[in-house]
Design a protein around this motif. Structure first.
Motif, mmCIF file in Angstrom:
data_model
loop_
_atom_site.group_PDB
_atom_site.id
_atom_site.type_symbol
_atom_site.label_atom_id
_atom_site.label_comp_id
_atom_site.label_asym_id
_atom_site.label_seq_id
_atom_site.Cartn_x
_atom_site.Cartn_y
_atom_site.Cartn_z
ATOM 1 N N GLN A 253 -0.818 -7.767 -13.985
ATOM 2 C CA GLN A 253 -1.112 -6.652 -13.088
ATOM 3 C C GLN A 253 -0.250 -6.816 -11.845
ATOM 4 O O GLN A 253 -0.218 -7.880 -11.227
ATOM 5 C CB GLN A 253 -2.594 -6.630 -12.715
ATOM 6 C CG GLN A 253 -3.511 -6.472 -13.917
ATOM 7 C CD GLN A 253 -3.298 -5.159 -14.645
ATOM 8 O OE1 GLN A 253 -3.481 -4.079 -14.073
ATOM 9 N NE2 GLN A 253 -2.895 -5.239 -15.904
ATOM 10 N N ILE A 254 0.463 -5.763 -11.495
ATOM 11 C CA ILE A 254 1.393 -5.824 -10.371
ATOM 12 C C ILE A 254 0.693 -5.475 -9.063
ATOM 13 O O ILE A 254 -0.420 -4.948 -9.044
ATOM 14 C CB ILE A 254 2.611 -4.917 -10.606
ATOM 15 C CG1 ILE A 254 2.191 -3.457 -10.755
ATOM 16 C CG2 ILE A 254 3.414 -5.398 -11.817
ATOM 17 C CD1 ILE A 254 3.364 -2.477 -10.832
ATOM 18 N N SER A 255 1.388 -5.795 -7.976
ATOM 19 C CA SER A 255 0.867 -5.487 -6.641
ATOM 20 C C SER A 255 1.087 -4.004 -6.349
ATOM 21 O O SER A 255 2.068 -3.599 -5.759
ATOM 22 C CB SER A 255 1.541 -6.372 -5.587
ATOM 23 O OG SER A 255 2.952 -6.330 -5.685
ATOM 24 N N LYS A 256 0.108 -3.230 -6.822
ATOM 25 C CA LYS A 256 0.141 -1.775 -6.626
ATOM 26 C C LYS A 256 -1.262 -1.288 -6.352
ATOM 27 O O LYS A 256 -2.173 -1.508 -7.145
ATOM 28 C CB LYS A 256 0.688 -1.069 -7.860
ATOM 29 C CG LYS A 256 0.754 0.446 -7.692
ATOM 30 C CD LYS A 256 1.215 1.122 -8.959
ATOM 31 C CE LYS A 256 1.416 2.607 -8.789
ATOM 32 N NZ LYS A 256 0.302 3.329 -8.203
ATOM 33 N N ASP A 257 -1.442 -0.670 -5.199
ATOM 34 C CA ASP A 257 -2.677 0.057 -4.926
ATOM 35 C C ASP A 257 -2.280 1.524 -4.885
ATOM 36 O O ASP A 257 -1.820 2.045 -5.883
ATOM 37 C CB ASP A 257 -3.395 -0.467 -3.677
ATOM 38 C CG ASP A 257 -2.473 -0.659 -2.474
ATOM 39 O OD1 ASP A 257 -1.376 -0.073 -2.427
ATOM 40 O OD2 ASP A 257 -2.868 -1.408 -1.566
ATOM 41 N N VAL B 42 -4.501 -7.628 -4.221
ATOM 42 C CA VAL B 42 -4.436 -6.339 -4.915
ATOM 43 C C VAL B 42 -4.302 -6.562 -6.424
ATOM 44 O O VAL B 42 -4.946 -5.878 -7.224
ATOM 45 C CB VAL B 42 -3.286 -5.470 -4.354
ATOM 46 C CG1 VAL B 42 -3.040 -4.237 -5.219
ATOM 47 C CG2 VAL B 42 -3.594 -5.057 -2.919
ATOM 48 N N CYS B 43 -3.488 -7.532 -6.815
ATOM 49 C CA CYS B 43 -3.356 -7.859 -8.243
ATOM 50 C C CYS B 43 -4.712 -8.271 -8.818
ATOM 51 O O CYS B 43 -5.073 -7.872 -9.930
ATOM 52 C CB CYS B 43 -2.348 -8.980 -8.451
ATOM 53 S SG CYS B 43 -0.647 -8.567 -8.053
ATOM 54 N N ALA B 44 -5.466 -9.081 -8.080
ATOM 55 C CA ALA B 44 -6.783 -9.540 -8.544
ATOM 56 C C ALA B 44 -7.735 -8.362 -8.710
ATOM 57 O O ALA B 44 -8.511 -8.309 -9.677
ATOM 58 C CB ALA B 44 -7.359 -10.566 -7.576
#
Length: 151
Positions: free
Chosen positions: A39-43, A66-68
């Motif tokens: 999962q990438i750092s994307k919100d 954010v990944c978590a």
């Protein structure tokens, strides 16, 4: 306290589970174990940057959190929409988009680890790897994959 209630108390709303960006599935369930794809750092937006260049450890740790959150969204989907079926986090593998001389990958991935322990207590404690990557998809700062136990 339920996981859903704890997340609410922390002000965290799990997003809809992000769809895969290529020819793979977002998670695979084998018995009571769920393997979640990276999962990438994307919100709302992509969180891009290279640690050791244009991004500091604190911002990288926020990207890892954010990944978590995105990992938990996938686990919730794997549980048919009931995050309270999560039993524990088993392992995380964190990839940090960083320069060759950057060595604080563990502190960056702590953003995910600390959040999971805060949200899940002992069930959030996990084994982990934190490694450097010369580049990550779409230029994101962090990508994390995980293994979880569910009911």
């Amino acid at each position: 306290m339920s996981i859903a209630a704890k997340l609410e108390n922390l002000g965290v709303t799990l997003p809809d589970a992000p769809a895969p960006a290529a020819n793979y599935v977002p998670f695979v369930r084998v018995g009571n174990i769920v393997y979640v794809s990276g999962q990438i750092s994307k919100d709302d937006d992509l969180i891009t940057g290279k640690l050791g260049d244009d991004m500091g450890v604190e911002a990288g740790a926020a990207a890892a959190k954010v990944c978590a959150i995105n990992l938990l969204a996938q686990v919730k989907a794997a549980c048919g929409g009931d995050i309270d079926k999560l039993v524990r986090v088993i392992k995380l593998t964190g990839f940090v988009n960083s320069t060759a001389d950057f060595t604080a990958q563990p502190q960056v991935i702590n953003g995910a680890s600390d959040f999971l322990v805060e949200a899940l207590g002992e069930a959030g404690r996990h084994s982990r790897s934190a490694v450097s990557a010369a580049a990550l998809p779409l230029g994101v700062a962090v990508e994390i994959e995980g293994i979880f136990e569910i009911q």
